[in-house]
Design a protein around this motif. Structure first.
Motif, PDB file in Angstrom:
ATOM      1  N   ILE A  37       0.806  -1.211   0.039  1.00 40.28           N
ATOM      2  CA  ILE A  37      -0.113  -0.108  -0.021  1.00 40.28           C
ATOM      3  C   ILE A  37       0.895   1.206   0.169  1.00 40.28           C
ATOM      4  N   GLY A  38       1.858   1.311   0.684  1.00 44.26           N
ATOM      5  CA  GLY A  38       2.867   2.419   0.776  1.00 44.26           C
ATOM      6  C   GLY A  38       3.419   2.748  -0.568  1.00 44.26           C
ATOM      7  N   THR A  39       3.957   1.462  -1.341  1.00 44.29           N
ATOM      8  CA  THR A  39       4.395   1.819  -2.822  1.00 44.29           C
ATOM      9  C   THR A  39       3.498   2.314  -3.510  1.00 44.29           C
ATOM     10  N   ILE A  40       2.175   1.829  -3.540  1.00 44.17           N
ATOM     11  CA  ILE A  40       0.810   2.306  -4.422  1.00 44.17           C
ATOM     12  C   ILE A  40       0.655   3.823  -3.941  1.00 44.17           C
ATOM     13  N   ARG A  41       0.704   4.157  -2.803  1.00 44.39           N
ATOM     14  CA  ARG A  41       0.508   5.502  -2.313  1.00 44.39           C
ATOM     15  C   ARG A  41       1.417   6.547  -3.167  1.00 44.39           C
ATOM     16  N   GLY A  42       2.714   6.136  -3.186  1.00 39.99           N
ATOM     17  CA  GLY A  42       3.692   6.722  -3.736  1.00 39.99           C
ATOM     18  C   GLY A  42       3.639   6.764  -5.175  1.00 39.99           C
ATOM     19  N   LEU A  43       2.920   5.807  -5.752  1.00 37.56           N
ATOM     20  CA  LEU A  43       2.858   5.841  -7.280  1.00 37.56           C
ATOM     21  C   LEU A  43       1.809   6.818  -7.668  1.00 37.56           C
ATOM     22  N   VAL A  44       0.636   6.644  -6.926  1.00 38.34           N
ATOM     23  CA  VAL A  44      -0.556   7.678  -7.039  1.00 38.34           C
ATOM     24  C   VAL A  44      -0.271   8.980  -6.944  1.00 38.34           C
ATOM     25  N   ALA A  45       0.568   9.248  -6.077  1.00 34.69           N
ATOM     26  CA  ALA A  45       1.185  10.865  -5.861  1.00 34.69           C
ATOM     27  C   ALA A  45       1.878  11.009  -7.070  1.00 34.69           C
ATOM     28  N   ASP A  46       2.654  10.294  -7.637  1.00 33.96           N
ATOM     29  CA  ASP A  46       3.616  10.657  -8.778  1.00 33.96           C
ATOM     30  C   ASP A  46       2.641  10.663 -10.108  1.00 33.96           C
ATOM     31  N   TRP A  47       1.528   9.850 -10.129  1.00 32.11           N
ATOM     32  CA  TRP A  47       0.695   9.934 -11.169  1.00 32.11           C
ATOM     33  C   TRP A  47      -0.183  11.348 -10.958  1.00 32.11           C
ATOM     34  N   LYS A  48      -0.563  11.727  -9.945  1.00 29.39           N
ATOM     35  CA  LYS A  48      -1.396  12.991  -9.705  1.00 29.39           C
ATOM     36  C   LYS A  48      -0.226  14.122 -10.335  1.00 29.39           C
ATOM     37  N   ALA A  49       0.888  13.948  -9.969  1.00 25.54           N
ATOM     38  CA  ALA A  49       1.832  15.219 -10.095  1.00 25.54           C
ATOM     39  C   ALA A  49       2.295  15.440 -11.629  1.00 25.54           C
ATOM     40  N   ASN A  50       2.438  14.151 -12.205  1.00 29.64           N
ATOM     41  CA  ASN A  50       3.000  14.150 -13.498  1.00 29.64           C
ATOM     42  C   ASN A  50       1.766  13.743 -14.479  1.00 29.64           C
ATOM     43  N   HIS A  51       0.651  13.685 -14.490  1.00 28.29           N
ATOM     44  CA  HIS A  51      -0.283  13.119 -15.232  1.00 28.29           C
ATOM     45  C   HIS A  51      -0.450  14.462 -16.581  1.00 28.29           C
ATOM     46  N   ALA A  52      -0.507  15.650 -15.990  1.00 29.37           N
ATOM     47  CA  ALA A  52      -0.623  16.503 -17.130  1.00 29.37           C
ATOM     48  C   ALA A  52       0.442  16.526 -18.146  1.00 29.37           C
ATOM     49  N   GLN A  53       1.694  16.104 -18.133  1.00 30.71           N
ATOM     50  CA  GLN A  53       2.621  16.036 -18.877  1.00 30.71           C
ATOM     51  C   GLN A  53       2.776  14.476 -19.633  1.00 30.71           C
ATOM     52  N   ALA A  54       2.157  13.615 -19.137  1.00 34.39           N
ATOM     53  CA  ALA A  54       2.245  12.208 -19.526  1.00 34.39           C
ATOM     54  C   ALA A  54       1.309  12.112 -20.651  1.00 34.39           C
ATOM     55  N   GLU A  55       1.705  11.027 -21.732  1.00 32.32           N
ATOM     56  CA  GLU A  55       0.944  10.930 -22.968  1.00 32.32           C
ATOM     57  C   GLU A  55       1.387   9.414 -23.315  1.00 32.32           C
TER      58      GLU A  55
END
Length: 633
Positions: A517-535
């Motif tokens: 869960i800790g790892t997933i929490r970090g991945l979701v935080a990264d997802w939120k932070a970088n979604h706008a630039q991802a494609e």
């Protein structure tokens, strides 16, 4: 202070009934309930006025501070800041209530049970927007606000005063204002009702004390009108809890007055606030949930009422009226699910009339064609109820879908640029590490798709199957969150008032689960932070070739450009059964252009509508050719 008193007075006039919208209702949205009752009462010859105490408090304490109090994330639900700000006014408790340590620590707020849902790793600790000194300053303002409102209301003539309680966060403010009105000598009946008065909460409010004279349970159109008809009549009395009568026909409901709502917002918060922050209007198309009538999702706490809806003809006519008056507003359906055949029935109206962009809750659509149709009716926003991509979890949640469909739907929404909001759930009774571990591989590949609003702990809510059938789900020793005892007097019937509960249950709460869960929490935080630039976008290059633009967590957001031909493109974007050894599927999987879920290949590549339509047409032609060739054997 004098200017604020004048602002309150400007909102008031004599009427048969005053309906108050208490804090902390969100100031960006219209409260449909009181406006609906006002329109109904007007048809029957009664006058109802609406006092927006939520907006008035925002004007008094500051709009940004108010909005921050309302922004209670699921991972900090236990803090109950809105309730604490009125705990002294409502019940004479210390400012911010008892045991303020539970503001900072989930374990202090939730439970002392062993092996329950309050585990440290699953909650965010500490105050998010305020420190305690700032909260105490806001509490002092709330305390004074109650007195100012009561003083103003007491100067006007009403036959009854009501509080519209849609959410738990409005209970304490309602009780506080009702109590202060009685202190001011207001002798008319003080009533309450609204969406929160269900599942026995209405009985808890009645048992809490005599601040509220009558509580309307459930849907209240008929019961409210009958109350008005008999109000003040000799030898007439009403029970403390006024039960809901037969369901009101939705096609007979008058439309709420959005122009009056606009005038109220402009008067209290200003024209600029209405233009900048009121982007959406709630609108009701149905009540109940047709899926819930079949099988209720295990964590769902919506009222148990049979599904019924307005006619699509009425919906289209009323939305056309709203569009004509407010061309820039998006209409969000304030329903728990979309009408089953709504898209097909509504589509013809969109071809001949000017209708607004719409948003709604929707069950997952299993194919691309269904999403094409959503786009065709001018859908702007969807709350799809994804929850997870694990089919075993979805089955225990009774969602009626599979992980592969959830992911494919999310990808299709991205292709057609339909906005969505969804939550990723965890800590579900009976879960296993395997039901979350796959996310560590999946999330880096889908950071170009819409991220979850929050990674949220599963809550046991009053009225949900997890609450009503706790033993069936292996839950024992069900009890209210401990924080409720900090919000109410010692003798309050907390068991009847609480909305969230804890329970003991046997699960894989071990170091491996916590680390996952800790790892997933970090991945979701990264997802939120970088979604706008991802494609991960597919674009037409030439008639026979396409380009893939790839910049995701999967490749550390380093942009890559790959050219593929039509054959590869058709294979990479085909939602189909996984075929081990298939050259193109294996190639796509290796590059993260697709994933395997439920033994299906799920494409992750996004593409604009014209490209998707071109590929679907090419795919259809390929199937027809194959069928023709097979006919010769």
């Amino acid at each position: 202070m004098e200017a604020f008193q004048e602002l309150i007075d400007a909102q008031l006039c004599d009427a048969d009934v005053l309906l108050i919208i208490p804090p902390f209702y969100q100031i960006e949205f219209i409260a449909l309930g009181p406006y609906t009752l006002k329109a109904l009462a007007k048809e029957q010859g009664f006058s109802v006025e609406i006092l927006h105490c939520e907006m008035l408090l925002a004007a008094y304490m500051g709009k940004e501070a108010y909005r921050k109090v309302c922004h209670r994330t699921p991972e900090r639900y236990y803090q109950f800041i809105a309730e604490r700000l009125f705990a002294r006014s409502a019940f004479g408790l210390p400012p911010l209530g008892k045991e303020t340590d539970s503001l900072h620590h989930a374990d202090a707020a939730l439970s002392s049970l062993r092996g329950d849902l309050s585990h440290d790793a699953y909650w965010e600790h500490g105050l998010q927007f305020f420190n305690v000194e700032e909260l105490l300053a806001l509490e002092a303002k709330c305390y004074q606000f109650v007195k100012l409102i009561a003083e103003a209301v007491a100067n006007y003539s009403f036959k009854a005063i009501g509080f519209s309680i849609a959410f738990e966060s409005q209970v304490h403010a309602s009780v506080a204002m009702a109590q202060e009105l009685k202190k001011k000598g207001v002798a008319v009946p003080i009533i309450a009702g609204g969406g929160y008065c269900n599942h026995g909460i209405e009985e808890g409010l009645a048992a809490l004390g005599h601040q509220l004279d009558h509580i309307f349970a459930g849907e209240a159109e008929y019961s409210f009108l009958h109350f008005l008809e008999n109000l003040g009549q000799p030898n007439t009395s009403f029970p403390r809890v006024i039960e809901s009568e037969r369901p009101y026909p939705l096609d007979a409901l008058p439309m709420v007055d959005y122009e009056e709502y606009q005038a109220k917002v402009v008067s209290i918060l200003g024209a600029d606030f209405f233009a900048r922050y009121i982007k959406l209007f709630w609108y009701e198309t149905n009540r109940g949930c047709w899926w819930g009538d079949l099988i209720k999702c295990t964590f769902c706490s919506i009222p148990d009422v049979a599904f019924r809806s307005k006619s699509v003809k009425k919906i289209a006519r009323e939305l056309q009226e709203v569009k004509a008056k407010f061309p820039d507003k998006v209409i969000l359906f304030a329903d728990d699910i979309l009408i089953k055949d709504f898209v097909e029935e509504y589509y013809p109206y969109t071809q001949n009339t000017h209708l607004p962009q719409i948003g709604f809750m929707e069950k997952i659509a299993n194919d691309l064609e269904a999403v094409f149709k959503l786009k065709a009716i001018n859908t702007r926003w969807i709350l799809p109820g994804i929850e997870t991509f694990s089919t075993t979890l979805l089955k225990r949640m009774r969602k009626g879908t599979m992980g592969k469909y959830n992911l494919y739907f999310l990808r299709n929404l991205a292709c057609l640029q339909i906005e969505c909001q969804w939550n990723l759930l965890y800590n579900f009774p009976g879960d296993t590490v395997a039901e979350y571990r796959y996310l560590m591989d999946l999330i880096p590949k889908i950071t170009h798709l819409k991220n979850p609003t929050t990674l949220t702990n599963t809550l046991i809510g009053r009225g949900s199957p997890l609450y009503e059938q706790a033993s069936k789900f292996g839950l024992d020793h069900l009890k209210p969150w401990r924080v409720y005892h900090s919000l109410f007097p010692d003798d309050a019937p907390v068991d009847m008032l609480a909305n969230y509960f804890m329970a003991e249950w046997k699960g894989q709460r071990n170091a491996e689960m916590e680390a996952t869960i800790g790892t997933i929490r970090g991945l979701v935080a990264d997802w939120k932070a970088n979604h706008a630039q991802a494609e991960l976008a597919l674009v037409q290059h030439t008639e026979d070739f396409f380009l893939i633009k790839d910049a995701r967590k999967f490749n550390n957001y380093q942009a890559e450009l790959t050219r593929i031909d039509l054959t590869q493109c058709l294979a990479y974007t085909d939602f189909t059964r996984y075929n081990p050894g298939d050259q193109w599927q294996e190639e796509a999987l290796a590059k993260g252009y697709g994933v395997i879920l439920d033994d299906w290949y799920v494409p992750l590549l996004t593409a604009p509508l014209p490209v998707l339509q071109q590929l679907e047409q090419a795919r259809s032609c390929t199937v027809k050719t194959e069928n023709t060739e097979m006919a010769g054997y």
